[in-house]
Design an enzyme around this catalytic site. Structure first.
Site, PDB file in Angstrom:
ATOM      1  N   HIS A  91      13.095   7.687  -4.008  1.00  0.00           N
ATOM      2  CA  HIS A  91      13.164   6.182  -3.437  1.00  0.00           C
ATOM      3  C   HIS A  91      13.948   5.393  -4.700  1.00  0.00           C
ATOM      4  CE1 HIS A  91       9.264   6.994  -1.537  1.00  0.00           C
ATOM      5  NE2 HIS A  91       9.970   7.204  -0.532  1.00  0.00           N
ATOM      6  N   GLU A  94      12.456   3.171  -7.080  1.00  0.00           N
ATOM      7  CA  GLU A  94      11.235   3.740  -8.082  1.00  0.00           C
ATOM      8  C   GLU A  94      12.287   4.331  -9.344  1.00  0.00           C
ATOM      9  OE1 GLU A  94       8.541   6.191  -5.890  1.00  0.00           O
ATOM     10  OE2 GLU A  94       8.451   4.318  -4.383  1.00  0.00           O
ATOM     11  N   HIS A 221       8.108   9.700  -8.986  1.00  0.00           N
ATOM     12  CA  HIS A 221       7.879   8.387  -8.006  1.00  0.00           C
ATOM     13  C   HIS A 221       7.485   7.483  -8.997  1.00  0.00           C
ATOM     14  CE1 HIS A 221       8.740   9.928  -3.798  1.00  0.00           C
ATOM     15  NE2 HIS A 221       8.797  11.126  -4.375  1.00  0.00           N
ATOM     16  N   GLU A 311       3.528  10.437  -9.725  1.00  0.00           N
ATOM     17  CA  GLU A 311       3.743   8.675  -9.763  1.00  0.00           C
ATOM     18  C   GLU A 311       3.287   8.166 -11.009  1.00  0.00           C
ATOM     19  OE1 GLU A 311       4.123   7.277  -7.112  1.00  0.00           O
ATOM     20  OE2 GLU A 311       3.710   8.282  -5.415  1.00  0.00           O
TER      21      GLU A 311
END
Length: 450
Positions: A91, A94, A221, A311
């Site tokens: 992404h 990110e 991410h 994440e």
């Protein structure tokens, strides 16, 4: 109280584990596309004998998707040496994963030059592939707004505004059907004309997976702080509005892999981050929220590779002033996770003339997910410590079965020698009738961190 030997070992870790003590503040800056390319080529110039730069393709706007490889023999797959990959910036907005992977490249090079035994061993025994940015076009969109004004979705997709983590062929529906009908449990077939249904960046990554027999991977991410493991897509609909846990046959291994990163990270394992709580800093993807056409599920269902999604920051585009702290928080975790590729079992599959057998299936009793040998006849099967019954099989050969006990340290080598199957004549054997790929109804896209 720590013993004298424990104190000495702790001191060795503090003084000798990392030769690199600190980088200058200027090292911790955001890298645009040109700066990122220069940084990667700078590392390759500094460590030319253990690195190689290659491009797996181009983005919609023509930017190269550059990979930096670390190996004692760059560009060559060595039998019984596992292949590992890190993927960042899927992404575009990110960005922490992108920066961490650039820093990791620099770090591995510097530590190798300094003679760090841990890093030297890792590079000599692993083929490491690092793709800092899968979505360079999206990054440029996000970077134009910068850290202070970047929106939650601005730059997330590629230049066509397509979310790349909702763009892989959906193999979960087929897998869930096969589970109920005793169908294939690995390397599921891709749908017809799949190349026309994915973005150039996705196509490049799938081709990359086809060309390298990856064993372990992580996809970096931002937007939360948690180690997320497959499956991302739920088997069943939400129950009373709540998501449902969707385990793979290798659920225990994935939990362990996620915990390795979480506990090596400075604060992920504490659970409370970004206003959310994840016990031990890990979560099953579907139990968080269901996601279709994601990359980590695709890795597991189409290749030999086990991938988790990391994440890493509450802020998708953290300011440059936060990068130093984030690097220190993730450095040990990035290396510890990479080392997990050396656990379980590995070996060669040969025929009666000691020729390697490619694409042989390796099955573990009690685990409904097989893997296959690579082009050189070698295989790598991640397993937790325990005793297992393992079978190697290939068309035209008799299966071979062995029992092996796996410990907590390096992978156990287990080789197989296959004998030709007896020739059978005058049998009318019908060919296998392939089941049609079922396309499950896709719920509205959930645009959470993943």
């Amino acid at each position: 109280m720590l013993s004298r030997s424990s104190l000495l070992w702790s001191g060795a870790l503090l003084l000798g584990l990392w030769a690199q003590q600190a980088w200058a503040a200027d090292d911790f800056q955001h890298h645009g596309y040109e700066e990122m390319v220069r940084a990667l080529f700078s590392v390759q110039s500094q460590c030319p004998y253990i690195t190689r730069i290659y491009s797996i393709g181009r983005s919609v706007e023509g930017r190269h998707l550059y990979v930096l490889e670390f190996s004692d023999n760059p560009g060559i797959h060595e039998a019984l040496e596992p292949e590992f990959k890190y993927v960042g910036n899927m992404h575009g907005n990110e960005v922490l994963g992108r920066e961490l992977l650039i820093y990791l490249c620099k770090f591995l090079c510097e530590e190798y030059i300094a003679g760090n035994q841990r890093i030297t061993s890792l590079i000599h025994n692993t083929r490491i592939h690092i793709l800092p940015s899968m979505n360079p076009d999206g990054y440029e969109v996000a970077a134009r707004q910068g850290p202070e004004f970047n929106g939650y979705l601005v730059g997330r997709g590629n230049s066509r505004d397509v979310d790349l983590n909702r763009n892989f062929p959906d193999l979960n529906g087929l897998m869930y059907y096969y589970e109920k009908n005793n169908g294939k449990n690995h390397h599921l077939p891709l749908p017809d004309k799949w190349e026309l249904q994915v973005e150039p960046e996705t196509l490049a990554v799938i081709k990359w997976m086809q060309n390298y027999n990856f064993v372990l991977s992580a996809n970096l991410h931002g937007g939360a702080v948690v180690a997320n493991y497959p499956f991302d897509k739920s088997r069943e609909a939400r129950i009373r509005g709540k998501p449902t846990y969707s385990a793979t046959p290798d659920d225990k291994i994935f939990k362990k892999l996620a915990k390795v990163y979480s506990y090596a990270h400075s604060w992920m394992h504490k659970g409370w981050n970004c206003g959310d709580y994840f016990e031990e800093g890990i979560t099953n993807g579907a139990n968080w929220y269901s996601l279709s056409k994601g990359m980590q599920d695709f890795n597991y269902l189409y290749t030999n590779c086990f991938e988790i999604t990391l994440e890493l920051s509450c802020d998708k585009f953290p300011p440059a002033s936060a990068l130093d702290r984030e690097w220190l928080a993730n450095r040990e975790a990035l290396v510890s996770y990479l080392e997990q590729v050396h656990h379980g079992i590995k070996g060669m599959v040969y025929d009666e003339n000691n020729n390697p057998v490619s694409n042989a299936e390796i099955s573990v009793a009690g685990v409904n997910h097989d893997i296959t040998t690579g082009a050189d006849g070698d295989y790598f099967r991640l397993l937790l410590p325990g005793t297992y019954t393992v079978t190697a099989s290939a068309p035209g050969y008799q299966p071979s079965t062995s029992t092996v006990t796996v410990g907590p340290a390096e992978a156990i080598q287990l080789h197989f020698y296959l004998k030709p199957a007896p020739k059978v004549s005058n049998l009318n054997v019908r060919g296998h009738q392939g089941k049609k790929n079922l396309t499950a109804k896709v719920p509205p896209a959930n645009l959470g961190p993943r």
